[in-house]
Design a protein around this motif. Structure first.
Motif, mmCIF file in Angstrom:
data_model
loop_
_atom_site.group_PDB
_atom_site.id
_atom_site.type_symbol
_atom_site.label_atom_id
_atom_site.label_comp_id
_atom_site.label_asym_id
_atom_site.label_seq_id
_atom_site.Cartn_x
_atom_site.Cartn_y
_atom_site.Cartn_z
ATOM 1 N N ASP A 132 0.834 -1.209 0.000
ATOM 2 C CA ASP A 132 0.000 0.000 0.000
ATOM 3 C C ASP A 132 0.867 1.256 0.000
ATOM 4 N N ALA A 133 2.061 1.162 0.603
ATOM 5 C CA ALA A 133 2.997 2.295 0.638
ATOM 6 C C ALA A 133 3.930 2.295 -0.568
ATOM 7 N N GLU A 134 3.611 1.455 -1.581
ATOM 8 C CA GLU A 134 4.400 1.373 -2.818
ATOM 9 C C GLU A 134 5.805 0.822 -2.579
ATOM 10 N N ILE A 135 5.946 -0.090 -1.616
ATOM 11 C CA ILE A 135 7.253 -0.688 -1.301
ATOM 12 C C ILE A 135 7.237 -2.161 -1.706
ATOM 13 N N VAL A 136 8.245 -2.583 -2.454
ATOM 14 C CA VAL A 136 8.454 -3.991 -2.801
ATOM 15 C C VAL A 136 9.624 -4.513 -1.978
ATOM 16 N N HIS A 137 9.412 -5.601 -1.239
ATOM 17 C CA HIS A 137 10.469 -6.108 -0.359
ATOM 18 C C HIS A 137 11.624 -6.701 -1.149
ATOM 19 N N ARG A 138 11.345 -7.585 -2.102
ATOM 20 C CA ARG A 138 12.306 -8.170 -3.038
ATOM 21 C C ARG A 138 13.129 -9.338 -2.493
ATOM 22 N N ASP A 139 13.132 -9.594 -1.205
ATOM 23 C CA ASP A 139 13.966 -10.697 -0.698
ATOM 24 C C ASP A 139 13.283 -11.396 0.471
ATOM 25 N N ILE A 140 12.051 -11.826 0.269
ATOM 26 C CA ILE A 140 11.316 -12.548 1.313
ATOM 27 C C ILE A 140 11.834 -13.981 1.367
ATOM 28 N N LYS A 141 12.251 -14.399 2.544
ATOM 29 C CA LYS A 141 12.812 -15.736 2.741
ATOM 30 C C LYS A 141 12.815 -16.018 4.240
ATOM 31 N N PRO A 142 13.014 -17.265 4.674
ATOM 32 C CA PRO A 142 13.019 -17.576 6.111
ATOM 33 C C PRO A 142 14.037 -16.768 6.908
ATOM 34 N N GLY A 143 15.182 -16.428 6.304
ATOM 35 C CA GLY A 143 16.191 -15.667 7.032
ATOM 36 C C GLY A 143 15.774 -14.248 7.353
ATOM 37 N N ASN A 144 14.757 -13.715 6.655
ATOM 38 C CA ASN A 144 14.304 -12.341 6.887
ATOM 39 C C ASN A 144 12.987 -12.277 7.650
ATOM 40 N N ILE A 145 12.577 -13.380 8.241
ATOM 41 C CA ILE A 145 11.398 -13.407 9.102
ATOM 42 C C ILE A 145 11.860 -13.713 10.518
ATOM 43 N N LEU A 146 11.589 -12.813 11.441
ATOM 44 C CA LEU A 146 12.029 -12.949 12.830
ATOM 45 C C LEU A 146 10.888 -13.504 13.668
ATOM 46 N N VAL A 147 11.177 -14.571 14.410
ATOM 47 C CA VAL A 147 10.167 -15.244 15.220
ATOM 48 C C VAL A 147 10.526 -15.065 16.682
ATOM 49 N N ALA A 148 9.691 -14.339 17.411
ATOM 50 C CA ALA A 148 9.853 -14.175 18.854
ATOM 51 C C ALA A 148 8.821 -15.044 19.561
ATOM 52 N N GLU A 149 8.815 -14.988 20.891
ATOM 53 C CA GLU A 149 7.891 -15.843 21.636
ATOM 54 C C GLU A 149 6.440 -15.482 21.373
ATOM 55 N N ASP A 150 6.168 -14.186 21.181
ATOM 56 C CA ASP A 150 4.777 -13.756 21.072
ATOM 57 C C ASP A 150 4.463 -12.992 19.788
ATOM 58 N N ILE A 151 5.422 -12.908 18.844
ATOM 59 C CA ILE A 151 5.166 -12.134 17.632
ATOM 60 C C ILE A 151 6.127 -12.552 16.531
ATOM 61 N N THR A 152 5.704 -12.320 15.297
ATOM 62 C CA THR A 152 6.533 -12.568 14.114
ATOM 63 C C THR A 152 6.624 -11.275 13.314
ATOM 64 N N LYS A 153 7.837 -10.952 12.810
ATOM 65 C CA LYS A 153 8.015 -9.708 12.057
ATOM 66 C C LYS A 153 8.894 -9.948 10.839
ATOM 67 N N ILE A 154 8.600 -9.203 9.772
ATOM 68 C CA ILE A 154 9.422 -9.229 8.568
ATOM 69 C C ILE A 154 10.454 -8.114 8.682
ATOM 70 N N THR A 155 11.675 -8.387 8.257
ATOM 71 C CA THR A 155 12.750 -7.417 8.384
ATOM 72 C C THR A 155 13.553 -7.339 7.104
ATOM 73 N N ASP A 156 14.574 -6.492 7.137
ATOM 74 C CA ASP A 156 15.537 -6.319 6.062
ATOM 75 C C ASP A 156 14.898 -5.869 4.757
ATOM 76 N N PHE A 157 14.421 -4.648 4.782
ATOM 77 C CA PHE A 157 13.995 -4.007 3.537
ATOM 78 C C PHE A 157 15.181 -3.293 2.900
ATOM 79 N N GLY A 158 16.400 -3.696 3.262
ATOM 80 C CA GLY A 158 17.595 -3.026 2.760
ATOM 81 C C GLY A 158 17.747 -3.101 1.259
ATOM 82 N N ILE A 159 17.215 -4.141 0.598
ATOM 83 C CA ILE A 159 17.300 -4.206 -0.857
ATOM 84 C C ILE A 159 15.947 -3.966 -1.500
#
Length: 474
Positions: A132-159
């Motif tokens: 919606d913000a016109e951002i394409v992540h481009r590198d979605i993979k298990p290494g860029n998904i952070l799993v904590a005890e109570d939440i999951t977040k996508i990271t590394d929009f560096g590329i």
């Protein structure tokens, strides 16, 4: 920034190093003003940078900060600030005590359907907000998904790149096993390719491996990805029709990321899937067979052994032409006829001897033909001294959509002190592979096996697409 306990921008005290990538180093730090832990991403900057270089790096940092700061979502790592430390631009980001999904799968092997669906719904919700913000992540993979005890977040929009924002690199980035087929073929990444990569990531969480497998041979892996053929997940339950939609070879057949989030949430909650994920798309109509042409009319039968009148005249005429043609051709080939002689019979005099034909001049030697291997080698031989000449070796589409324009291209190459290629090889009629080693002014050495797709431009080849197969920094 190398020692612990250093204070960044008079506010963020460095505690430990979290990791590094092509663009910089990430540190765990303490925000002394707000009393919270943050992640500080220090962008690489050469030690001998001029004022112009510093300003260019600041613009790059601000650009990345603007892109990622657009995204404020519970399931995405947030960017808080952009600061300078001794003139070095640094991104201040949210820190999450967690493990990557990659590490979780390495320990557990696979995850149950409901857990994969819940994890996927959370990540898809964040990516829908990014789109919606016109951002394409481009590198979605298990290494860029952070799993904590109570939440999951996508990271590394560096590329990642905002649609329409200039690229800061000269190569196409991404992880081969999770690329969409069109990207593996050299196409552009967009919102639909993010959908495919998320599907590949969830498939890996469910099956223990991505749809097209893994392996050391990146070229073979890219060919499998480009073909788009994979085995449907086994025992995927209600998640199977969702994954098959996400992993559709044709981008137009994939759902939007918002539709993906809704479908995954339905599976996680045990609700029925949306109708668009359960209906079987109608097969395209088969074309009507072309009518069989009627056989040509047969001529009336002739008495046995008696050719028709048309055939007799045809045989006579053909025979006459053969005789005349043979005689005429033989005369011309032996040089016995002149233009005057053709009009009448040969005179009974001594025939003139033909003048010897002048020896033909040798044809010019063609230049050595270009090969994909030579095109890649010649391109890097120009760098980084002759950027202008190297720029002309790229297709217009690559210059605009991959390199991000000349300024971004020049900005990428500016801190490169030298570059070498090794293991350069031609892989196909218009593809090549090479290992590229970049030596940066700040001492970094980055090695990237890369695949190249070339396009014909008149009598020459130009680089049309590049795919980094892996990247290592030392």
């Amino acid at each position: 920034m190398s020692a612990q306990d250093r204070l960044v921008a008079d506010r963020y005290r460095v505690e430990s190093r979290l990791g590094s990538g092509a663009m910089g180093v990430v540190w765990k730090a303490w925000d002394e003003r707000l009393n919270r832990t943050v992640a500080v991403k220090e962008l690489h900057l050469r030690k001998s940078a001029s004022d112009a270089d510093v300003q260019a790096m600041k613009r790059r940092a601000m650009r990345e900060g603007r892109i990622t700061a657009r995204l404020m979502h519970r399931h995405a790592i947030a960017v808080y600030d952009v600061v300078e430390d001794d003139g070095r631009p640094c991104l201040i980001m949210e820190h999450l005590a967690s493990r990557s999904l990659d590490a979780v799968l390495a320990e557990r092997g696979t995850l149950p359907v409901a857990e994969v669906a819940k994890l996927g719904a959370d990540v898809a919700g964040a990516l829908a907000a990014a789109h919606d913000a016109e951002i394409v992540h481009r590198d979605i993979k298990p290494g860029n998904i952070l799993v904590a005890e109570d939440i999951t977040k996508i990271t590394d929009f560096g590329i990642s790149r905002a649609m329409g924002d200039a690229s800061t690199t000269g190569v196409l980035a991404g992880t081969p096993a999770y690329l969409a087929p069109e990207v593996a073929q050299g196409g552009k990444a967009d919102f639909r390719t993010d959908v495919f990569s998320l599907g590949s990531t969830l498939y890996a969480a469910l099956q223990g491996h991505p749809p097209f497998g893994l392996g050391e041979n990146s070229i073979a892996l890219l060919h499998r990805v480009a073909a788009g053929d994979f085995e449907p997940p086994a025992d995927g339950g209600d998640l199977t029709p969702v994954l098959l939609r996400l992993l559709a070879t044709e981008p137009a057949q994939r759902p939007s990321m918002r539709e993906t989030a809704d479908a995954l949430a339905a599976v996680a909650d045990g609700r029925p899937l949306p109708e668009s994920f359960t209906a079987v798309p109608a097969a395209p109509p088969k074309p009507e067979p072309a009518p069989t042409p009627a056989p040509p009319a047969q001529p009336a039968a002739q008495p046995a052994g008696e050719p028709s009148k048309r055939r007799r005249y045809g045989l006579i005429l053909a025979g006459s032409l053969l005789v005349v043609g043979a005689g005429f051709g033989a005369a011309v080939l032996t040089g016995l006829l002149t233009a005057e002689d053709i009009a009448g019979p040969l005179a009974p005099t001594e025939q003139p001897r033909p003048e010897p034909a002048p020896a033909p001049s040798p044809p010019p030697q063609p230049a050595a033909p270009q090969t994909p291997e030579s095109v890649v080698s010649e391109y890097y031989a120009l760098m980084p001294e002759d950027i202008d000449a190297a720029w002309q070796r790229l297709t217009p589409d690559y210059q605009t959509n991959h390199a991000g324009g000349y300024d971004a291209f020049e900005e990428f190459w500016d801190p490169v002190e030298s570059v070498q290629t090794s293991a350069v090889s031609t892989e196909g009629p218009n593809t090549a592979q090479a290992t590229v080693t970049y030596h940066f002014d700040d001492g970094r050495v980055v090695e990237e096996p890369t695949r190249y797709t070339l396009s014909r431009d008149g009598d020459t080849w130009k680089i049309a697409a590049t795919t980094v197969l892996s990247s290592s920094t030392r």
